[in-house]
Design a protein around this motif. Sequence first.
Motif, short mmCIF file in Angstrom:
data_model
loop_
_atom_site.label_atom_id
_atom_site.label_comp_id
_atom_site.label_asym_id
_atom_site.label_seq_id
_atom_site.Cartn_x
_atom_site.Cartn_y
_atom_site.Cartn_z
N GLY A 378 8.49 13.51 -8.00
CA GLY A 378 8.71 14.95 -7.61
C GLY A 378 10.00 15.46 -8.24
N THR A 381 9.92 16.49 -11.73
CA THR A 381 9.06 17.93 -11.88
C THR A 381 9.92 19.09 -11.33
N GLY A 467 2.97 14.00 -7.96
CA GLY A 467 4.29 14.69 -8.02
C GLY A 467 5.00 14.83 -9.36
N GLY A 470 4.77 18.12 -14.04
CA GLY A 470 5.55 19.22 -13.96
C GLY A 470 5.17 20.39 -15.14
N VAL A 487 -4.26 19.56 -10.46
CA VAL A 487 -3.85 18.34 -9.74
C VAL A 487 -4.62 18.34 -8.53
N TYR A 497 5.45 17.99 -2.08
CA TYR A 497 5.15 17.62 -3.39
C TYR A 497 3.93 18.68 -3.66
N ARG A 498 3.19 19.06 -2.80
CA ARG A 498 2.25 19.87 -2.99
C ARG A 498 2.77 21.44 -3.12
N THR A 501 4.48 21.49 -6.82
CA THR A 501 3.57 21.67 -8.00
C THR A 501 2.98 22.92 -7.80
N THR A 502 2.78 23.55 -6.61
CA THR A 502 2.28 25.06 -6.81
C THR A 502 3.26 25.90 -7.14
N GLN A 504 5.76 25.19 -9.33
CA GLN A 504 5.95 24.96 -10.74
C GLN A 504 4.78 25.48 -11.51
N VAL A 524 -3.82 23.68 -7.88
CA VAL A 524 -3.51 22.44 -6.87
C VAL A 524 -4.83 22.25 -6.01
#
Length: 736
Positions: A378, A381, A467, A470, A487, A497-498, A501-502, A504, A524
């Motif tokens: 993570g 990312t 995670g 990216g 993902v 991490y969720r 990622t959201t 990004q 996601v």
Amino acid sequence: MKTKVLVCSCNGTIDLARARLAGGLPESVEVQPAARELCRREVSRFTDAIGGTDDVIVACTQEAALFHELATAKQALAPVRFVNVRELAGWGEQRADAGPKIAALVAIAAGAGIDPVPAVEYRSQGRVLVVGPGRDALEWGERLASQLSPTVLMTDSGGATLPSGRTFPVLSGTLVSIEGWLGDFEAKWTQDNPIDLDACVRCGACVEACPESAIGADLQVDTALCRSHRACVAACGDIGAIDFSRTERERSERFDLVFDLRADSMFDCRLQPLGDTCKRCSVTRLGTPMFESHQPPQGYFHPGRSEKERSRMALELVAMVGEFEKPKYFRYNEKTCAHGRNQINGCTACVDVCSTRAIESAGDRIRVEPHLCMGCGGCTTVCPSGAISYQYPTPARLMEPVRQGLLAYRERGGRNALILFHDEEDGRALLESLARAPHGARGPARGLPAGRGLPARVIPVSVRHVGSVGIDVALSALAYGASQVAVLAAPGIAPQYREATTAQFAIAQTLVGALGYAGRHFHVVDASRADWADSLFALEAADGVAQPATFGLSEDKRRSIEFALDHLVAQATSRGRSVPQSVSLPAGSPFGSLKVQRDSCTLCLACIGACPESALLDNPDSPQLRFIERNCVQCGLCVKTCPEQAITLEPRYVFSEETRTPVVLNEAQPFACISCGKPFGTRQMIENMLGKLAGHSMFGGEATRRLQMCADCRVVDMFSRTDEATVVALEDRKRP
């Protein structure tokens, strides 16, 4: 060396003809004729394939244990790898259209691999701290004593009877802290009872001597009953285990493992104040886990009151004795780190997202403890500069097989591919379960499982942890020909991490949308929702590229993003779309420009010294503040450093080449020394300084005139004036 691929129709339940595996894969991949019963009648095909030095891939995971056993018995020179084409493609309601996906899965598996990385070592001798309420801790100490070396710390003795034999150390006190990892934990506690159980010989003399019966079978003084007769002290004599003058003396010791039985995480005791009793389970809350991070370090176990969990974790404890290794998942380049400069904090994204607390601030840099890092990725990312990067595998190593897989998918007529990244354990299990019949369900007439499976256009790609996916990975997948990237966030994933990622993916979607690619490209998938599997079928395909990219990713994260966006721009232009010069991005994006208030900026150039990426530059020939937008990571260090607060961030991405050329943000007329005429500052800076010092008792007359001189002329003027007192002259006067 070739890669031999053994495929099997699993007794005719998988249609391999549509996959056309005989050609279209890299020259180094050799697909053997399809078998029907590779794990039974045709197992000799496998034993023949592993006879040489070629890499072997078996397109079946159910019988992996059998194939591993056969390879070991034959002393195979190359390791055997596996890919699951049955549950991930061959079974399910869209299995008739899954031929292109099967080819993609084989191509990805053939190219997958991890380059050698440094190892992180652990050494454990089995010294385990069992901490918790007296009865629980003593019971588990006795259970573990036959295989480990336990030390019991009773946080609340509760009248527990001490063992008759001293087979392991027994202590009492209040746990203060535990820090460390497998093989190197440091526990600190306070010895807050008058009787030190470590020094006590358990003779019981104090119990008999106490007139208030304040000492029980646990050999601890109940201070509520004690009336300070101190008869127990006299009875203890020279043993010296009882000391009423002790005031919460702190002790510490190192252990290899920790078995924490204090808190009751199975029920809602965590919601109760310390010392209170939970109304739901009638258990007194004695403490909380010492590691509040989402993922505690290896070697620390906190099972709660569930006997099943305690037994399961005890088995893991016993197995953690010896020497162990794990990969060093990250690589850190402190030269490009934007965490801080001159004790001013800039970017803290990696520190904030880490679920194991392996990353901490260390002044102007970060410190990463590899023993605590669990390889989620993570941090890599969210890192805007790429100073911390993932290397298990690197994005370049991960995406090259994906590129080959998308190529094989497209060549076999596959369209609108959706790359679904999932983790190696929970995510894989969730996906594989989709193709199997629910409990009690009957399969169709041919006997195939009744599970819905995955859509034919969804190509699963396994990573250690989602995670680590990216913007660079997501955009390159689109450039390589994918329609969408998703993902799979398994239920156990840390929430940060969720969220990361959201965020990004939101940036990536903004960039792609600005180029005219219709639809939603990045998702996601929250597997904690009951309808997560159905959502994969409901996703509508998004607009992709007509011609896939052929470039390989760079080891530089930002350059990889540029490569992908350049290709997406070229593909958009080839379709006649108009590409905007720039697009605004959400706050916190890793790309952007700066705005400088020229009226406030004095060109002190403090921001240049603070910039870690060389995005801000001066001009040796004239007073200028220049800026290279391509290098800016929007860390904000220049904003926090600027004494005039004249700088603001402007998150955006410019699609043209102009970001690579320095532009002038501010410039000023130079101020020339009034003595020699040499420029040494800006006119605005000198005038502001003179204005602020006007009327000051120490800056009048000659002092004001010297402020308008360069450093050399100022010194010359001070020593050439004979009508002014100097430090040298005053010292001469003091001499006899």
